[in-house]
Motif scaffolding. Structure first.
Motif, PDB file in Angstrom:
ATOM      1  N   ASP A  22      83.133  80.524  69.947  1.00  0.00           N
ATOM      2  CA  ASP A  22      84.048  81.415  70.957  1.00  0.00           C
ATOM      3  C   ASP A  22      85.577  80.833  70.832  1.00  0.00           C
ATOM      4  OD1 ASP A  22      83.758  78.822  72.220  1.00  0.00           O
ATOM      5  OD2 ASP A  22      83.341  79.957  74.377  1.00  0.00           O
ATOM      6  N   GLY A  23      85.712  79.712  70.080  1.00  0.00           N
ATOM      7  CA  GLY A  23      87.065  79.299  69.664  1.00  0.00           C
ATOM      8  C   GLY A  23      87.990  80.000  69.045  1.00  0.00           C
ATOM      9  N   TYR A  24      89.452  79.492  68.846  1.00  0.00           N
ATOM     10  CA  TYR A  24      90.119  80.314  68.105  1.00  0.00           C
ATOM     11  C   TYR A  24      90.164  80.139  66.738  1.00  0.00           C
ATOM     12  CZ  TYR A  24      92.749  81.030  72.568  1.00  0.00           C
ATOM     13  OH  TYR A  24      92.974  81.214  73.997  1.00  0.00           O
ATOM     14  N   ARG A  25      90.566  81.096  65.897  1.00  0.00           N
ATOM     15  CA  ARG A  25      90.420  80.938  64.552  1.00  0.00           C
ATOM     16  C   ARG A  25      91.466  81.693  63.703  1.00  0.00           C
ATOM     17  NH1 ARG A  25      87.878  85.728  62.879  1.00  0.00           N
ATOM     18  NH2 ARG A  25      86.548  86.581  64.254  1.00  0.00           N
ATOM     19  N   LEU A  26      91.589  81.859  62.513  1.00  0.00           N
ATOM     20  CA  LEU A  26      92.035  82.680  61.891  1.00  0.00           C
ATOM     21  C   LEU A  26      91.597  84.099  61.493  1.00  0.00           C
ATOM     22  CD1 LEU A  26      93.896  80.448  58.987  1.00  0.00           C
ATOM     23  CD2 LEU A  26      95.195  81.317  61.210  1.00  0.00           C
ATOM     24  N   PRO A  27      91.933  85.166  61.471  1.00  0.00           N
ATOM     25  CA  PRO A  27      91.384  86.460  60.962  1.00  0.00           C
ATOM     26  C   PRO A  27      90.918  86.371  59.550  1.00  0.00           C
ATOM     27  CG  PRO A  27      93.726  86.894  60.903  1.00  0.00           C
ATOM     28  CD  PRO A  27      93.511  85.460  61.401  1.00  0.00           C
ATOM     29  N   THR A  28      89.968  87.119  59.342  1.00  0.00           N
ATOM     30  CA  THR A  28      89.707  87.360  57.944  1.00  0.00           C
ATOM     31  C   THR A  28      90.617  88.293  57.639  1.00  0.00           C
ATOM     32  OG1 THR A  28      88.101  89.252  58.480  1.00  0.00           O
ATOM     33  CG2 THR A  28      87.130  87.097  58.155  1.00  0.00           C
ATOM     34  N   GLU A  29      90.850  88.543  56.191  1.00  0.00           N
ATOM     35  CA  GLU A  29      91.737  89.592  55.828  1.00  0.00           C
ATOM     36  C   GLU A  29      91.448  90.937  55.996  1.00  0.00           C
ATOM     37  OE1 GLU A  29      92.812  90.668  51.954  1.00  0.00           O
ATOM     38  OE2 GLU A  29      90.986  89.877  51.098  1.00  0.00           O
ATOM     39  N   ALA A  30      89.842  91.169  56.166  1.00  0.00           N
ATOM     40  CA  ALA A  30      89.627  92.613  56.712  1.00  0.00           C
ATOM     41  C   ALA A  30      89.867  92.778  58.036  1.00  0.00           C
ATOM     42  CB  ALA A  30      88.051  92.585  56.337  1.00  0.00           C
ATOM     43  N   ASN A  70     108.806  90.383  59.964  1.00  0.00           N
ATOM     44  CA  ASN A  70     109.200  89.143  60.929  1.00  0.00           C
ATOM     45  C   ASN A  70     108.590  87.897  59.979  1.00  0.00           C
ATOM     46  OD1 ASN A  70     110.617  88.012  62.734  1.00  0.00           O
ATOM     47  ND2 ASN A  70     109.293  88.387  64.454  1.00  0.00           N
ATOM     48  N   VAL A  71     107.136  87.669  60.059  1.00  0.00           N
ATOM     49  CA  VAL A  71     106.629  86.689  59.107  1.00  0.00           C
ATOM     50  C   VAL A  71     105.199  87.238  58.809  1.00  0.00           C
ATOM     51  CG1 VAL A  71     107.670  84.618  60.384  1.00  0.00           C
ATOM     52  CG2 VAL A  71     105.323  85.518  61.271  1.00  0.00           C
ATOM     53  N   TRP A  72     105.071  86.491  57.383  1.00  0.00           N
ATOM     54  CA  TRP A  72     103.867  86.656  56.760  1.00  0.00           C
ATOM     55  C   TRP A  72     102.745  85.928  57.748  1.00  0.00           C
ATOM     56  CZ3 TRP A  72     102.968  89.793  52.620  1.00  0.00           C
ATOM     57  CH2 TRP A  72     104.198  90.173  51.658  1.00  0.00           C
ATOM     58  N   GLU A  73     101.115  86.107  57.768  1.00  0.00           N
ATOM     59  CA  GLU A  73     100.507  85.710  58.352  1.00  0.00           C
ATOM     60  C   GLU A  73      99.077  85.318  57.661  1.00  0.00           C
ATOM     61  OE1 GLU A  73      99.517  88.210  61.783  1.00  0.00           O
ATOM     62  OE2 GLU A  73     101.589  88.628  62.083  1.00  0.00           O
ATOM     63  N   TRP A  74      99.055  83.912  57.906  1.00  0.00           N
ATOM     64  CA  TRP A  74      97.659  83.258  57.099  1.00  0.00           C
ATOM     65  C   TRP A  74      96.340  84.134  57.456  1.00  0.00           C
ATOM     66  CZ3 TRP A  74      98.027  80.356  52.979  1.00  0.00           C
ATOM     67  CH2 TRP A  74      99.091  79.359  52.782  1.00  0.00           C
ATOM     68  N   CYS A  75      95.720  84.104  56.385  1.00  0.00           N
ATOM     69  CA  CYS A  75      94.087  84.705  57.016  1.00  0.00           C
ATOM     70  C   CYS A  75      93.120  83.472  56.312  1.00  0.00           C
ATOM     71  CB  CYS A  75      93.817  86.021  56.172  1.00  0.00           C
ATOM     72  SG  CYS A  75      94.892  87.370  56.865  1.00  0.00           S
ATOM     73  N   TRP A  76      91.972  83.737  56.820  1.00  0.00           N
ATOM     74  CA  TRP A  76      90.960  82.759  56.252  1.00  0.00           C
ATOM     75  C   TRP A  76      90.789  82.797  54.900  1.00  0.00           C
ATOM     76  CZ3 TRP A  76      88.113  78.864  57.234  1.00  0.00           C
ATOM     77  CH2 TRP A  76      86.720  78.508  56.546  1.00  0.00           C
ATOM     78  N   ASP A  77      90.481  83.751  54.181  1.00  0.00           N
ATOM     79  CA  ASP A  77      89.927  84.290  52.992  1.00  0.00           C
ATOM     80  C   ASP A  77      90.663  83.310  51.628  1.00  0.00           C
ATOM     81  OD1 ASP A  77      88.178  86.953  53.532  1.00  0.00           O
ATOM     82  OD2 ASP A  77      89.878  86.579  54.779  1.00  0.00           O
ATOM     83  N   LEU A  78      89.799  82.972  50.911  1.00  0.00           N
ATOM     84  CA  LEU A  78      90.406  82.779  49.446  1.00  0.00           C
ATOM     85  C   LEU A  78      90.808  83.826  48.690  1.00  0.00           C
ATOM     86  CD1 LEU A  78      87.436  80.308  48.471  1.00  0.00           C
ATOM     87  CD2 LEU A  78      89.788  79.324  48.996  1.00  0.00           C
ATOM     88  N   TYR A  79      91.688  83.509  48.218  1.00  0.00           N
ATOM     89  CA  TYR A  79      92.329  84.786  47.049  1.00  0.00           C
ATOM     90  C   TYR A  79      91.651  85.041  45.957  1.00  0.00           C
ATOM     91  CZ  TYR A  79      95.682  87.667  44.815  1.00  0.00           C
ATOM     92  OH  TYR A  79      96.258  88.989  44.104  1.00  0.00           O
ATOM     93  N   GLY A  93      91.581  79.108  42.598  1.00  0.00           N
ATOM     94  CA  GLY A  93      91.126  78.040  43.391  1.00  0.00           C
ATOM     95  C   GLY A  93      90.920  77.941  44.913  1.00  0.00           C
ATOM     96  N   SER A  94      91.823  77.083  45.280  1.00  0.00           N
ATOM     97  CA  SER A  94      91.633  77.041  46.769  1.00  0.00           C
ATOM     98  C   SER A  94      92.899  77.932  47.494  1.00  0.00           C
ATOM     99  CB  SER A  94      91.956  75.556  47.301  1.00  0.00           C
ATOM    100  OG  SER A  94      92.934  75.041  47.089  1.00  0.00           O
ATOM    101  N   TYR A  95      93.576  78.666  46.618  1.00  0.00           N
ATOM    102  CA  TYR A  95      94.666  79.420  47.339  1.00  0.00           C
ATOM    103  C   TYR A  95      93.953  80.485  48.410  1.00  0.00           C
ATOM    104  CZ  TYR A  95      98.409  77.952  44.321  1.00  0.00           C
ATOM    105  OH  TYR A  95      99.409  77.300  43.760  1.00  0.00           O
ATOM    106  N   ARG A  96      94.741  80.705  49.582  1.00  0.00           N
ATOM    107  CA  ARG A  96      94.498  81.437  50.698  1.00  0.00           C
ATOM    108  C   ARG A  96      95.228  82.782  50.756  1.00  0.00           C
ATOM    109  NH1 ARG A  96      89.347  79.891  53.109  1.00  0.00           N
ATOM    110  NH2 ARG A  96      89.119  77.643  52.299  1.00  0.00           N
ATOM    111  N   ILE A  97      94.915  83.669  51.171  1.00  0.00           N
ATOM    112  CA  ILE A  97      95.378  84.952  51.407  1.00  0.00           C
ATOM    113  C   ILE A  97      96.336  84.979  52.911  1.00  0.00           C
ATOM    114  CG2 ILE A  97      95.316  87.438  52.116  1.00  0.00           C
ATOM    115  CD1 ILE A  97      92.625  87.166  50.257  1.00  0.00           C
TER     116      ILE A  97
END
Length: 227
Positions: free
Chosen positions: A110-118, A169-178, A184-188
């Motif tokens: 139930d904690g805070y997290r990043l969204p998935t890109e979906a 305004n700003v781009w926003e990190w998502c959970w997913d690997l690109y 490799g480990s690049y995130r979307i």
């Protein structure tokens, strides 16, 4: 306009209903559909005030406390999510694999997290069918109207579900690997920014960066799983 809360570390969250979204990868020419469960999503990007309240880190001297937190890496964003969960008495969503060191998400937490890109794209579109949920100058700070700087959150019109600054305004990190095989480990990250052209501020635009990189027009928005 500042977020409507007296506690800078109590983010305003919007309930996003469940549904379905179609994603696409123009580089590979693929499309796919994803079922979305209901979730909570930040009404605004994480602000400098919220980031400072959780981490103690001072914002850039020229930044307003009500502006989005920037120069935050993906790993920094993960850490903020866990810190805020602990502060709020919630279960932390993220842990590290003991052998690989990889970040693992407990999607039932139930904690805070990043969204998935979906989740991010579904929430951005908010039931609309176009590239954007409104006229760009009404909803987004981007290269043509930003004055080459970040702006306080909430200064542009919200989407139909009450989410501000989903574009520009700003781009926003998502959970997913690109694309793990190629990058490799690049995130979307999603959404466009104050420095981006109009073309780059659309619901389906996908970008990527290394999870340790911090950029001056890249921030993040909080999500939470709901039962």
């Amino acid at each position: 306009m500042r977020p409507p809360t007296d506690d800078p570390a109590a983010p305003s969250m919007v309930h996003v209903p469940g549904g379905e979204v179609e994603l696409r990868d123009d580089r590979r020419g693929t499309r796919w559909r994803v079922e979305i469960a209901p979730f909570l999503f930040g009404r605004y990007p994480v602000t400098a005030d919220l980031h400072r309240a959780v981490t103690g880190a001072a914002p850039h001297p020229s930044a307003s406390g009500a502006s989005p937190a920037t120069n935050v890496s993906w790993l920094d964003a993960i850490d903020v999510c866990n810190r805020l969960s602990a502060r709020s008495g919630l279960n932390q969503a993220y842990s590290r694999d003991a052998q690989s060191g990889a970040v693992v998400c407990d999607w039932a937490s139930d904690g805070y997290r990043l969204p998935t890109e979906a989740e991010w794209q579904y929430a951005c579109k908010a039931g609309t069918g176009g590239y954007r949920y409104g006229e760009i100058d009404d909803i987004a700070w981007y290269a043509d109207n930003s004055g080459d700087r970040v702006h306080d959150v909430g200064g542009k019109a919200a989407n139909p579900w009450g989410l501000h600054d989903m574009l520009g305004n700003v781009w926003e990190w998502c959970w997913d690997l690109y694309d793990e095989e190629v990058y490799g480990s690049y995130r979307i990250f999603r959404g466009g920014s104050w420095a981006e052209s109009a073309r780059g501020c659309g619901a389906s635009v996908r970008r990527r960066s290394h999870p340790t990189f911090a950029i001056d027009d890249l921030g993040f928005r909080l999500a939470r799983t709901v039962s």
